[in-house]
Scaffold this motif. Sequence first.
Motif, short mmCIF file in Angstrom:
data_model
loop_
_atom_site.label_atom_id
_atom_site.label_comp_id
_atom_site.label_asym_id
_atom_site.label_seq_id
_atom_site.Cartn_x
_atom_site.Cartn_y
_atom_site.Cartn_z
N THR A 5 0.80 -1.22 0.00
CA THR A 5 0.00 0.00 0.00
C THR A 5 0.84 1.27 0.00
N GLY A 6 2.14 1.14 -0.05
CA GLY A 6 3.00 2.32 -0.01
C GLY A 6 3.42 2.84 -1.37
N GLY A 7 3.05 2.14 -2.43
CA GLY A 7 3.51 2.53 -3.76
C GLY A 7 2.60 3.49 -4.49
N SER A 8 3.12 4.03 -5.55
CA SER A 8 2.38 4.98 -6.38
C SER A 8 1.19 4.32 -7.07
N ALA A 9 1.36 3.08 -7.51
CA ALA A 9 0.27 2.39 -8.22
C ALA A 9 -0.95 2.25 -7.32
N PHE A 10 -0.72 1.93 -6.05
CA PHE A 10 -1.84 1.80 -5.11
C PHE A 10 -2.51 3.16 -4.90
#
Length: 166
Positions: free
Chosen positions: A87-92
């Motif tokens: 949940t820490g990425g840009s895609a999420f």
Amino acid sequence: MDEVITAADASSIAGSTSSGSSIIPNNLPLLSAFLSFALAQFLKLFTTWYKEKRWDSRRMLGSGGMPSSHSATVTALAVAIGFQEGTGGSAFAIAVVLACVVMYDASGVRLHAGRQAELLNQIVCELPPDHPVSNVRPLRDSLGHTPLQVVAGSVLGCVVAYLMKS
């Protein structure tokens, strides 16, 4: 000096970048989104039957109704990305923002546009037969979703993404 890439070189390059399998079977977010959409559209047959006591196969292709296939799709996409990449990425982050915009639009703008279409259809029906607008085809009035339909679609999307993860 310009380099010339031959067909054999291009084939070799393409082979080295692919893992030898199709993109779709390995793409959990994409599969979850498509499956959620298909299930939501299929479930509309049964929710329409339960509510109206009639089978309407057109519900599988139409918008509006219970559950929201828009909400199911974008929620499954966001949840599956969260499971796959964290949940820490840009895609999420992009997927969550997209889901919020789609669900807000489905329960706000599109719901109200559908209600306006319903009212306009009633007004047109009350016009005298010789009025130029009296023969206009009725507007589609099942465009948006109630908040309950949006929540039901979101729950479906979460369940599908969770089950696909396993």
